[in-house]
Every structure is written in C-alpha cells, then in structure tokens.
Design a protein around this motif. Structure first.
Motif, PDB file in Angstrom:
ATOM      1  N   TRP A 147       0.817  -1.224   0.000  1.00  0.00           N
ATOM      2  CA  TRP A 147       0.000   0.000   0.000  1.00  0.00           C
ATOM      3  C   TRP A 147       0.845   1.266   0.000  1.00  0.00           C
ATOM      4  O   TRP A 147       0.450   2.291  -0.546  1.00  0.00           O
ATOM      5  N   TRP A 148       2.042   1.197   0.620  1.00  0.00           N
ATOM      6  CA  TRP A 148       2.862   2.396   0.763  1.00  0.00           C
ATOM      7  C   TRP A 148       3.632   2.751  -0.508  1.00  0.00           C
ATOM      8  O   TRP A 148       4.142   3.873  -0.636  1.00  0.00           O
ATOM      9  N   VAL A 151       2.455   5.878  -2.296  1.00  0.00           N
ATOM     10  CA  VAL A 151       2.710   7.070  -1.473  1.00  0.00           C
ATOM     11  C   VAL A 151       4.167   7.507  -1.626  1.00  0.00           C
ATOM     12  O   VAL A 151       4.465   8.689  -1.863  1.00  0.00           O
TER      13      VAL A 151
END
Length: 194
Positions: A147-148, A151
């Motif tokens: 998920w990161w 980002v």
C-alpha cells in the motif's frame, strides 16, 4: 516479472538519481551548460528513461488484463517517448552550441515548432510520471505492491518540481517504491479483494 524488466526497474531510477548527482556536481562551478558535465548528466537521464520502457511493461504485466492496464501503459509509454525526445534534443543542442545562450536559442527554436512545446516539454513527460503512479496504484490495489509504494512514489515524483537538486533523492524514492515489484511480483499482503 521477467528478469530484464526486474533489472530495468532497479537500474532506471538509479540512473535518474545519478543524473541528479552529476547535475549538482556540474553546477558546483557555476557553469552548467554545454560540456562534459551536461552531456554526462543528460546521457544518464536518457538511459534511465529508455530503461523505464521494459520496467513499465513489467509493471503492466503484474496487473490483470483490461482497459485500465492497457490505457495506463500506453499513456506512460507516450510520456516516456516525449521524455526521450526532450533529453535527446538537450544533448543535441549542447553538441551544437558554444554556450548556454546558444543552447537556449536552439531549444527555443525547437519549442517554437507547433505542438513541440506542449508535447515534448509541458505535457508529454508529465504523462510518464502520472502513468507510473497510476500503475503503482493499480498494482497496490491488486496486492502486487504494498500500500505504501504509491505514497513513496508520489513523494519521489513531487520532489523535482520543488527543486531539481532533489533529483538524487527522487530517484532513490522511486526505486524504493518500485523495489517490491522486483521480488517476482509476488503478492504484497495476501490475495486481492474481490
């Protein structure tokens, strides 16, 4: 992911980081224009952009077949093509010019060709970064990247517009964001939600 795509995924961001380092070193004497430092930096950048082609294709192969995958890969490839033209033109102008003013004049003439400024300088290269970010988001949604990753990738993409002196950090952040894909595209966090 094929081994060639894996190698490209690691090498391409490192070459962009190296471009940033050589650029900073080249600027340290107050003269950054036609010359060895300019050419070395831009050749590193061009090589990095070229290597992003198999890297992007490899990222695309981590995703299920569909319109989003195909469209995003196509847009990203268009952006890469525009970036290649931009760096290639910068290298050519530096070969032909005697000084920075001469390079800027040649660049201005090139940019005055209808559509060139928009495609090669303003919009085209940005599509590479937008497409890369969308691919990372899609890969994270499919649990092929953590998920990161999107980002970290976004931070890496947003640093150079602040100052080009952050290019080395930007390249390393892009590498960190995409690194998990080099582990064979294994699931990052379990099966994808349906």
């Amino acid at each position: 992911m094929k081994k060639s795509a894996t190698v490209a995924l690691i090498t391409a961001p490192l070459l962009l980081a190296a471009y940033g380092v050589v650029r900073i070193v080249g600027k340290s004497d107050g003269v950054y224009g036609p010359g060895l430092d300019w050419q070395a930096a831009h050749l590193l950048a061009l090589a990095g952009v070229v290597l992003f082609v198999p890297a992007v294709l490899g990222l695309g192969q981590l995703l299920p077949w569909g319109a989003w995958r195909s469209g995003t890969v196509a847009v990203t490839m268009f952006g890469l093509g525009a970036s290649m033209v931009q760096f290639g033109a910068d290298i050519w102008f530096a070969l032909r010019a005697d000084d920075k003013a001469g390079m800027q004049a040649l660049s201005g003439d090139f940019g005055d060709i209808p559509g060139v400024d928009l495609v090669v300088y303003q919009v085209g290269p940005q599509l590479f970064f937008v497409g890369l970010l969308v691919l990372a988001i899609l890969a994270a949604r499919a649990r092929r990247l953590p998920w990161w990753s999107p980002v970290v990738l976004l931070v890496g993409i947003l640093l150079p517009p602040v100052t080009l002196d952050l290019l080395p950090l930007s390249g390393l952040l892009i590498l960190a964001a995409l690194w998990p894909a080099t582990r064979g595209g294994r699931s990052a966090g379990g099966p994808a939600a349906t």
